[in-house]
Scaffold this motif. Sequence first.
Motif, mmCIF file in Angstrom:
data_model
loop_
_atom_site.group_PDB
_atom_site.id
_atom_site.type_symbol
_atom_site.label_atom_id
_atom_site.label_comp_id
_atom_site.label_asym_id
_atom_site.label_seq_id
_atom_site.Cartn_x
_atom_site.Cartn_y
_atom_site.Cartn_z
ATOM 1 N N CYS A 1 0.824 -1.209 0.000
ATOM 2 C CA CYS A 1 0.000 0.000 0.000
ATOM 3 C C CYS A 1 0.851 1.249 0.000
ATOM 4 O O CYS A 1 1.265 1.745 1.030
ATOM 5 C CB CYS A 1 -0.954 0.021 1.169
ATOM 6 N N LYS A 2 1.103 1.716 -1.188
ATOM 7 C CA LYS A 2 1.834 2.971 -1.365
ATOM 8 C C LYS A 2 1.098 4.105 -0.666
ATOM 9 O O LYS A 2 1.705 5.035 -0.141
ATOM 10 C CB LYS A 2 1.936 3.289 -2.869
ATOM 11 N N ALA A 3 -0.236 4.021 -0.661
ATOM 12 C CA ALA A 3 -1.052 5.113 -0.125
ATOM 13 C C ALA A 3 -0.761 5.377 1.346
ATOM 14 O O ALA A 3 -0.910 6.500 1.821
ATOM 15 C CB ALA A 3 -2.532 4.808 -0.322
ATOM 16 N N ALA A 4 -0.326 4.334 2.059
ATOM 17 C CA ALA A 4 -0.113 4.484 3.489
ATOM 18 C C ALA A 4 1.188 5.216 3.805
ATOM 19 O O ALA A 4 1.425 5.610 4.937
ATOM 20 C CB ALA A 4 -0.130 3.111 4.162
ATOM 21 N N LEU A 5 2.028 5.400 2.810
ATOM 22 C CA LEU A 5 3.325 6.025 3.052
ATOM 23 C C LEU A 5 3.376 7.457 2.516
ATOM 24 O O LEU A 5 2.960 7.712 1.388
ATOM 25 C CB LEU A 5 4.431 5.197 2.391
ATOM 26 N N VAL A 6 3.850 8.342 3.341
ATOM 27 C CA VAL A 6 4.020 9.715 2.888
ATOM 28 C C VAL A 6 5.347 9.872 2.146
ATOM 29 O O VAL A 6 5.434 10.571 1.148
ATOM 30 C CB VAL A 6 3.950 10.732 4.053
ATOM 31 N N SER A 7 6.361 9.178 2.660
ATOM 32 C CA SER A 7 7.682 9.257 2.021
ATOM 33 C C SER A 7 7.684 8.450 0.734
ATOM 34 O O SER A 7 6.872 7.561 0.535
ATOM 35 C CB SER A 7 8.750 8.699 2.963
ATOM 36 N N ASP B 1 13.321 7.202 -1.083
ATOM 37 C CA ASP B 1 13.866 7.825 0.121
ATOM 38 C C ASP B 1 13.875 6.834 1.282
ATOM 39 O O ASP B 1 14.840 6.741 2.042
ATOM 40 C CB ASP B 1 13.035 9.053 0.516
ATOM 41 N N LEU B 2 12.775 6.105 1.382
ATOM 42 C CA LEU B 2 12.637 5.153 2.472
ATOM 43 C C LEU B 2 13.710 4.074 2.372
ATOM 44 O O LEU B 2 14.356 3.727 3.369
ATOM 45 C CB LEU B 2 11.243 4.528 2.385
#
Lengths: 218, 218
Positions: free
Chosen positions: A181-187, A191-192
């Motif tokens: 779930c890309k949506a759950a990540l702000v970064s 970068d992560l």
Amino acid sequence: MGIAERKERQRAELREQILAAARRIVTEEGFDALTMRKIADAIEYSAATIYLYFENREAIGLQLCHESFEHLVSYMAPAVQVADPLGRLLAIGRSYARFGIENPAEYRLLFMTHSSFLEALFAAEREHPDPDDPGERAFQFVVDAVRVAGASGKLATDDPELIAEMLWSGVHGVVSLAITCKAALVSSVEDLAETMCRTLVRGISASGDVTLGSRSTS
Amino acid sequence: MGIAERKERQRAELREQILAAARRIVTEEGFDALTMRKIADAIEYSAATIYLYFENREAIGLQLCHESFEHLVSYMAPAVQVADPLGRLLAIGRSYARFGIENPAEYRLLFMTHSSFLEALFAAEREHPDPDDPGERAFQFVVDAVRVAGASGKLATDDPELIAEMLWSGVHGVVSLAITCKAALVSSVEDLAETMCRTLVRGISASGDVTLGSRSTS
DNA sequence: CCCGATTCTGAACAGCGTTCAGAATCCTAT
DNA sequence: ATAGGATTCTGAACGCTGTTCAGAATCGGG
């Protein structure tokens, strides 16, 4: 008696066609969308025919996994060229992450499938140990790199396998979370992944401050 | 007019029965094994009836997710009692890992399902922001702890959300890898999780050496 | 007691992986 | 050239899945 050869060749070709169709479907729509009837349509044979070339759907997935492991190894292999032990670990982490980010469907198939092909692959490896197995090579690759770093006295701890598995877990966490779930990540995933690699290498290094190579060193 | 109340109560009860049956199946056999007809058998109603209480199978999974998030929060909440900023981060990581290890089916449902309930939950959260949402609470909990550590000058970097997501990713990697295929790991999940938490906290801390609390500090 | 609203169900649809009897093809041996 | 056994292929079927829907059954207010 070239007939037998030709028949075998034709057999291999159809098998390859099946795998090619399967790989295309998995890459485009994911493993869940891989349907025997869909493959059958693609190769213009009946669905039942596929069972003459593969035991079942699982076996097709397993074969795709073997190939994807080769793909993964091809990403990580260049990291041996990095001489600095810690730099090499960093490079391995980065290349592993890059593989996952650039080939999400393959990554999912390898490491995130419910039926766990990894489980099957490791079970097979345990029964018939094969040092040439791509999966085994990939893992040994990391363990060796950790060993080298340990031997050079640059590590704070001394349990190569534990550290190798931790490094693997860390980057796997970034990649798999981004895939789930890309949506759950702000970064951003990039970068992560970079932060994860640097932090882990910093965390295992003997001295607190580590000279970290530039990011392009993948 | 107690009849309306009773009817509503009965309705809620049946809904609860459905969820209870679903949770039992998911816990025992995994989400893939969750079948509408299986639930129907368990509650002694027809499968079609379930659709009068839930839109579809996905909606049942989503409701189970909400409850599991509460469960996860109950694991992590006690970590606020740890005063030391880095120690608190360590405690959060440990408790998160413990949740995943002790409740693999719930963990899988929350963070490793293909259809990605996380995605759905975050989408819903984005439309109707709710600070009381367990998922939001869980993530903010980590971000806050990172902020506290940053404010106390104990961190080497200063991007709370990036660091929070990296910590999350790291422990997630350990737990998810262990769930997907224990066989592939030589180290125990517990050792792996502990090493990950310590290494990450060490990696983000300003000073190289960190006084790490004893392992029982979960 | 009637009748509309609510609640429930059996049957059905389209799809899935897999199996199997039988048709079709191919190659060898006569 | 052809008979016949082996190989290759397929349509139909089985039991499973999520979901829909017409109709049966029940319930409760007027």
